[in-house]
Design an enzyme around this catalytic site. Structure first.
Site, PDB file in Angstrom:
ATOM      1  N   TYR A 107      -5.367   2.277  16.097  1.00 17.92           N
ATOM      2  CA  TYR A 107      -4.354   2.204  16.760  1.00 17.92           C
ATOM      3  C   TYR A 107      -4.319   2.029  18.065  1.00 17.92           C
ATOM      4  O   TYR A 107      -3.812   1.597  18.709  1.00 17.92           O
ATOM      5  CB  TYR A 107      -3.072   3.498  16.440  1.00 17.92           C
ATOM      6  CG  TYR A 107      -2.893   3.678  15.115  1.00 17.92           C
ATOM      7  CD1 TYR A 107      -1.637   2.976  14.579  1.00 17.92           C
ATOM      8  CD2 TYR A 107      -3.932   3.832  14.392  1.00 17.92           C
ATOM      9  CE1 TYR A 107      -0.681   2.361  13.686  1.00 17.92           C
ATOM     10  CE2 TYR A 107      -2.505   4.141  12.474  1.00 17.92           C
ATOM     11  CZ  TYR A 107      -1.361   3.768  12.095  1.00 17.92           C
ATOM     12  OH  TYR A 107      -1.050   3.715  11.075  1.00 17.92           O
ATOM     13  N   HIS A 140      -3.004  10.855   0.513  1.00 21.07           N
ATOM     14  CA  HIS A 140      -2.706  10.745   1.703  1.00 21.07           C
ATOM     15  C   HIS A 140      -2.014  11.922   2.654  1.00 21.07           C
ATOM     16  O   HIS A 140      -0.675  11.927   2.416  1.00 21.07           O
ATOM     17  CB  HIS A 140      -1.959   9.663   2.029  1.00 21.07           C
ATOM     18  CG  HIS A 140      -1.095   8.976   3.392  1.00 21.07           C
ATOM     19  ND1 HIS A 140      -1.400   7.459   3.413  1.00 21.07           N
ATOM     20  CD2 HIS A 140      -1.408   9.901   4.232  1.00 21.07           C
ATOM     21  CE1 HIS A 140      -1.044   7.754   4.813  1.00 21.07           C
ATOM     22  NE2 HIS A 140      -0.958   8.429   5.067  1.00 21.07           N
ATOM     23  N   ARG A 164       0.634  -0.861  -0.012  1.00 21.14           N
ATOM     24  CA  ARG A 164      -0.186  -0.115   0.001  1.00 21.14           C
ATOM     25  C   ARG A 164       1.202   1.288  -0.419  1.00 21.14           C
ATOM     26  O   ARG A 164       1.568   1.804   0.959  1.00 21.14           O
ATOM     27  CB  ARG A 164      -1.209  -0.013   0.957  1.00 21.14           C
ATOM     28  CG  ARG A 164      -2.235   0.841   1.711  1.00 21.14           C
ATOM     29  CD  ARG A 164      -2.355   1.207   2.724  1.00 21.14           C
ATOM     30  NE  ARG A 164      -3.309   2.255   2.311  1.00 21.14           N
ATOM     31  CZ  ARG A 164      -3.259   3.683   3.352  1.00 21.14           C
ATOM     32  NH1 ARG A 164      -3.313   3.394   4.704  1.00 21.14           N
ATOM     33  NH2 ARG A 164      -3.804   4.258   3.747  1.00 21.14           N
ATOM     34  N   ASN A 187      -7.793   1.923   9.775  1.00 16.61           N
ATOM     35  CA  ASN A 187      -6.826   2.200  10.725  1.00 16.61           C
ATOM     36  C   ASN A 187      -7.023   1.948  12.125  1.00 16.61           C
ATOM     37  O   ASN A 187      -7.866   2.878  12.021  1.00 16.61           O
ATOM     38  CB  ASN A 187      -6.018   2.985   9.722  1.00 16.61           C
ATOM     39  CG  ASN A 187      -5.709   3.690   8.846  1.00 16.61           C
ATOM     40  OD1 ASN A 187      -6.152   2.450   8.096  1.00 16.61           O
ATOM     41  ND2 ASN A 187      -5.322   4.536   8.138  1.00 16.61           N
ATOM     42  N   GLU A 199      -8.125   8.728   6.307  1.00 14.36           N
ATOM     43  CA  GLU A 199      -8.317   9.381   7.389  1.00 14.36           C
ATOM     44  C   GLU A 199      -8.790  10.901   7.132  1.00 14.36           C
ATOM     45  O   GLU A 199      -8.166  11.693   7.837  1.00 14.36           O
ATOM     46  CB  GLU A 199      -7.477   8.838   8.310  1.00 14.36           C
ATOM     47  CG  GLU A 199      -6.649   7.898   8.468  1.00 14.36           C
ATOM     48  CD  GLU A 199      -5.441   7.569   9.597  1.00 14.36           C
ATOM     49  OE1 GLU A 199      -5.034   8.918   9.696  1.00 14.36           O
ATOM     50  OE2 GLU A 199      -5.290   6.555  10.251  1.00 14.36           O
ATOM     51  N   GLU A 247      -3.517  -0.392   8.100  1.00 11.37           N
ATOM     52  CA  GLU A 247      -2.856   0.492   8.937  1.00 11.37           C
ATOM     53  C   GLU A 247      -3.123  -0.428  10.260  1.00 11.37           C
ATOM     54  O   GLU A 247      -4.404   0.188  10.654  1.00 11.37           O
ATOM     55  CB  GLU A 247      -2.819   1.808   8.877  1.00 11.37           C
ATOM     56  CG  GLU A 247      -1.949   2.346   7.491  1.00 11.37           C
ATOM     57  CD  GLU A 247      -2.162   4.044   7.997  1.00 11.37           C
ATOM     58  OE1 GLU A 247      -1.935   4.775   9.316  1.00 11.37           O
ATOM     59  OE2 GLU A 247      -2.178   4.607   6.928  1.00 11.37           O
TER      60      GLU A 247
END
Ligand code: FCB
Length: 457
Positions: free
Chosen positions: A298, A121, A77, A296, A166, A356
């Site tokens: 985290y 991005h 990616r 994504n 995002e 991610e």
């Protein structure tokens, strides 16, 4: 314990983005992006760091792709730098910019690595920012033109596209809190307008992609987090609903349901007045039907009611009390299971990819010439196991990309946080695979993980 096997065809990969690794900031006609400008604004980025050189990936494509192949990735990616293609955001596409990605795609395909390409991005052309950036509705047209140019050149060979990475970060961190480019310390309506134009432009680009008749899939990547309350009180439960609405549902619902969540429209209108940048028909236009959702993940968010605060709630600094990464983010693999299971429940029929997940640590080159990162190995193993649990619970998870292929420019934090499975010696730009690189190669090639850790390098 026995190894856990992933479904046949499960796609394993590593992720990066253009500004974070490419460097070559002024080469081959590349124009200025909002991150170039932000990095040059004193006091914005730790240590005055910039992406001018970064990992110099622009000049090392062949060896970097060779390294990806050695690591056994099924997909890579990466993102296209908007200002390599449209240096001032408009006009004729820059052929040299397109040539670079054309070559990267071909190199990947030669090694049997499927490209997964992100269009945005975060590197909006500065020229478009000067005209209002994402708060301006005209940026929707500019993004569509950019997307059309990239699809036309690469669409025959790229099987998977991501429109935006995002939108929450772009809109909230960029246009309200001002801690990411373009660094606008604005207000809630500015952030919501930016988010709305990101949604609209996503829908436009998806339609453009399909009109061009390409064979691949297209989706969007969102930063998402499971929420919980710090107590069982009604007020804290309400705080969870609102915070989840602000972080997750405001971004999920327009692209997956063609509408904004009613409770959040009421809440935001109460705070900020009429959301008149949302015109009739807009929300439906944002939902062009996605082929997959990129997730994504985290860390989770633990919230409490905070009536004195503007939004009415706050996220607890201490989270749920778990261990922390070098960036202070909580390590909570179970949150990934919860998140994927919830997405599968709320949006059935939408294939999911983790686009991610990863961890920043204080990695060091040891005297033996290696980089030993057992904490990253454990982190990744636990998160792979968490993803496997979600699949077992019914989530249609199709693949998993680790952030990141190599250490890189971590936005406002500069080069200190190291997220890579490959270490970058910034003095020489030499790449040194960490122990975690051997670990992921093992998992990627076996398509399985051992929960007890026997598979570590
Ligand atoms: C995400 C970004 C990515 C990287 C990781 C650590 O929010 O998409 O570029 O910086 O965080």
């Amino acid at each position: 314990m026995d190894e856990l096997r992933f479904p046949d065809g499960f796609l394993w990969g590593l992720a990066t983005s253009a500004y974070q690794i490419e460097g070559a900031a002024r080469e081959d006609g590349r124009g200025e992006s909002v991150w170039d400008r932000y990095c040059r604004t004193p006091g914005r980025v730790a240590g005055g760091a910039t992406g001018d050189v970064a990992c110099d990936h622009y000049h090392r494509v062949d060896s970097d792709v060779g390294l990806l192949a050695e690591l056994g990735v099924g997909s890579y990616r990466f993102s296209v730098s908007w200002t390599r293609i449209l240096p001032t955001g408009t006009g004729a596409p820059n052929g040299r910019g397109l040539d670079f990605y054309d070559r990267l795609v071909d190199r990947l395909l030669e090694r049997d690595i499927a490209p997964t390409v992100t269009l945005n991005h975060w590197d909006l052309p500065q020229a478009l920012q000067d005209a209002g950036g994402w708060t301006a509705r005209a940026t929707v047209d500019r993004f569509d033109e950019y997307a059309a140019a990239v699809f036309a050149r690469l669409g025959d060979r790229v099987p998977r596209w991501i429109t935006h990475n995002e939108p929450w970060c772009i809109a909230v961190l960029g246009y309200w809190r001002g801690v990411h480019a373009p660094g606008v310390a604005g207000d809630l309506p500015a952030a919501l307008a930016a988010a709305h134009h990101l949604h609209l432009s996503h829908g436009r680009a998806v339609r453009t992609y399909r009109e061009q008749g390409h064979p691949g899939a297209i989706g969007i990547t969102l930063s998402l987090a499971p929420h919980s309350a710090c107590s069982g009180s009604d007020a804290d439960g309400e705080a969870v609903r609102l915070s989840d609405g602000y972080f997750n549902r405001w971004f999920l619902d327009p692209v997956l349901r063609g509408r904004y969540p009613d409770d959040m429209v009421r809440h935001f209108s109460g705070l900020a007045g009429p959301l008149d940048f949302i015109r009739p028909g807009d929300a439906a236009a944002a939902d062009a039907g996605i082929d997959f959702l990129g997730v994504n993940y985290y860390q989770p968010r633990v919230v409490r009611a905070a009536p004195g605060q503007y939004l009415g709630w706050e996220v607890l600094d201490e989270g749920s009390g778990g261990p922390r990464t070098a960036m202070g983010w909580e390590i909570a693999p179970g949150g990934l299971t919860d998140l994927l299971v919830r997405l599968a429940r709320d949006h059935p029929g939408t294939p999911l990819f983790v686009t991610e997940n990863g961890v920043a640590l204080e990695d060091r080159l040891s005297d033996d010439g290696a980089v030993h990162d057992p904490v990253r190995v454990a982190f990744l193993r636990d998160h792979f196991v968490a993803a496997h649990r979600a699949i077992a619970a019914g989530a249609d998870l199709r693949g998993y990309f680790v952030w990141s292929f190599m250490d890189n420019f971590e936005w406002a934090l500069g080069y200190r946080p190291r997220f890579g499975v490959v270490y970058v010696d910034y003095g020489t730009l030499r790449r040194i695979p960490k122990d975690s690189a051997r670990f992921v190669r093992e998992v990627f090639t076996r398509n399985a993980v051992r929960p007890d850790g026997d598979d570590s390098a």
